[in-house]
Design a protein around this motif. Structure first.
Motif, PDB file in Angstrom:
ATOM      1  N   MET A   1       0.833  -1.160   0.000  1.00  0.00           N
ATOM      2  CA  MET A   1       0.000   0.000   0.000  1.00  0.00           C
ATOM      3  C   MET A   1       0.887   1.236   0.000  1.00  0.00           C
ATOM      4  SD  MET A   1      -2.932  -1.590   0.304  1.00  0.00           S
ATOM      5  CE  MET A   1      -2.141  -2.946  -0.522  1.00  0.00           C
ATOM      6  N   LEU A  10      -7.009   5.303   1.400  1.00  0.00           N
ATOM      7  CA  LEU A  10      -6.629   4.228   0.486  1.00  0.00           C
ATOM      8  C   LEU A  10      -6.936   4.631  -0.947  1.00  0.00           C
ATOM      9  CD1 LEU A  10      -8.011   1.159   2.430  1.00  0.00           C
ATOM     10  CD2 LEU A  10      -5.607   1.718   2.024  1.00  0.00           C
ATOM     11  N   SER A  14      -5.078   0.219  -4.290  1.00  0.00           N
ATOM     12  CA  SER A  14      -4.784  -0.565  -3.084  1.00  0.00           C
ATOM     13  C   SER A  14      -5.884  -1.569  -2.767  1.00  0.00           C
ATOM     14  CB  SER A  14      -4.615   0.365  -1.881  1.00  0.00           C
ATOM     15  OG  SER A  14      -3.575   1.280  -2.098  1.00  0.00           O
ATOM     16  N   GLU A  17      -5.435  -5.265  -3.930  1.00  0.00           N
ATOM     17  CA  GLU A  17      -4.450  -5.992  -3.120  1.00  0.00           C
ATOM     18  C   GLU A  17      -4.999  -6.303  -1.732  1.00  0.00           C
ATOM     19  OE1 GLU A  17      -1.621  -7.339  -4.305  1.00  0.00           O
ATOM     20  OE2 GLU A  17      -2.343  -6.537  -6.212  1.00  0.00           O
ATOM     21  N   LEU A  18      -5.716  -5.364  -1.150  1.00  0.00           N
ATOM     22  CA  LEU A  18      -6.307  -5.603   0.170  1.00  0.00           C
ATOM     23  C   LEU A  18      -7.371  -6.696   0.117  1.00  0.00           C
ATOM     24  CD1 LEU A  18      -6.571  -2.053   1.734  1.00  0.00           C
ATOM     25  CD2 LEU A  18      -5.098  -3.935   2.436  1.00  0.00           C
ATOM     26  N   VAL A  59      -5.769   0.836   6.638  1.00  0.00           N
ATOM     27  CA  VAL A  59      -5.716  -0.539   6.120  1.00  0.00           C
ATOM     28  C   VAL A  59      -6.452  -1.479   7.073  1.00  0.00           C
ATOM     29  CG1 VAL A  59      -4.175  -2.465   5.580  1.00  0.00           C
ATOM     30  CG2 VAL A  59      -3.606  -0.154   4.806  1.00  0.00           C
ATOM     31  N   ARG A  98       4.236   4.316   2.806  1.00  0.00           N
ATOM     32  CA  ARG A  98       3.729   2.970   2.558  1.00  0.00           C
ATOM     33  C   ARG A  98       3.173   2.352   3.821  1.00  0.00           C
ATOM     34  NH1 ARG A  98       8.757   2.882   4.308  1.00  0.00           N
ATOM     35  NH2 ARG A  98       9.531   1.047   5.393  1.00  0.00           N
TER      36      ARG A  98
END
Length: 107
Positions: A1, A10, A14, A17-18, A59, A98
């Motif tokens: 991220m 976010l 992202s 991928e999350l 996240v 990140r």
């Protein structure tokens, strides 16, 4: 991220991928996750520490909202104290803005 300068939201890139991470954690209930937020070196240390924690929490919140149990997640902010590269160029600073994570097997 990765994140834009001075932001904790976010980015759409992202989310994909999350979602993969969420599925992996859902399928591996024996794992917990630690999430580590980082910033570049621009700005005051206090703000960078706050921002890095906000990034990690962003996240974490996404994963919790998807359905991951909160007790499986811990998050931390490190500010600019753990860069992965120098902060001499915008491209390098972007790499340092990140979130990283570590999967931990439950006892």
């Amino acid at each position: 991220m990765f994140f834009e300068f001075d932001k904790a939201e976010l980015q759409n890139i992202s989310i994909e991928e999350l979602d993969k991470l969420f599925i992996y954690l859902t399928n591996n209930v024996n794992l917990n996750i630690e999430i580590y937020g980082h910033t570049d070196t621009i700005g005051l240390a206090k703000r960078n520490n706050e921002l890095s924690l906000q990034r990690a929490k962003s996240v974490s919140s996404y994963l919790i909202n998807k359905g991951l149990k909160p007790e499986r997640i811990k998050w931390f902010g490190f500010g600019s104290s753990k860069p992965i590269t120098v902060n001499d160029t915008e491209a390098d600073r972007a790499k340092n803005r990140r979130v990283e994570f570590k999967l931990i097997k439950k006892n």
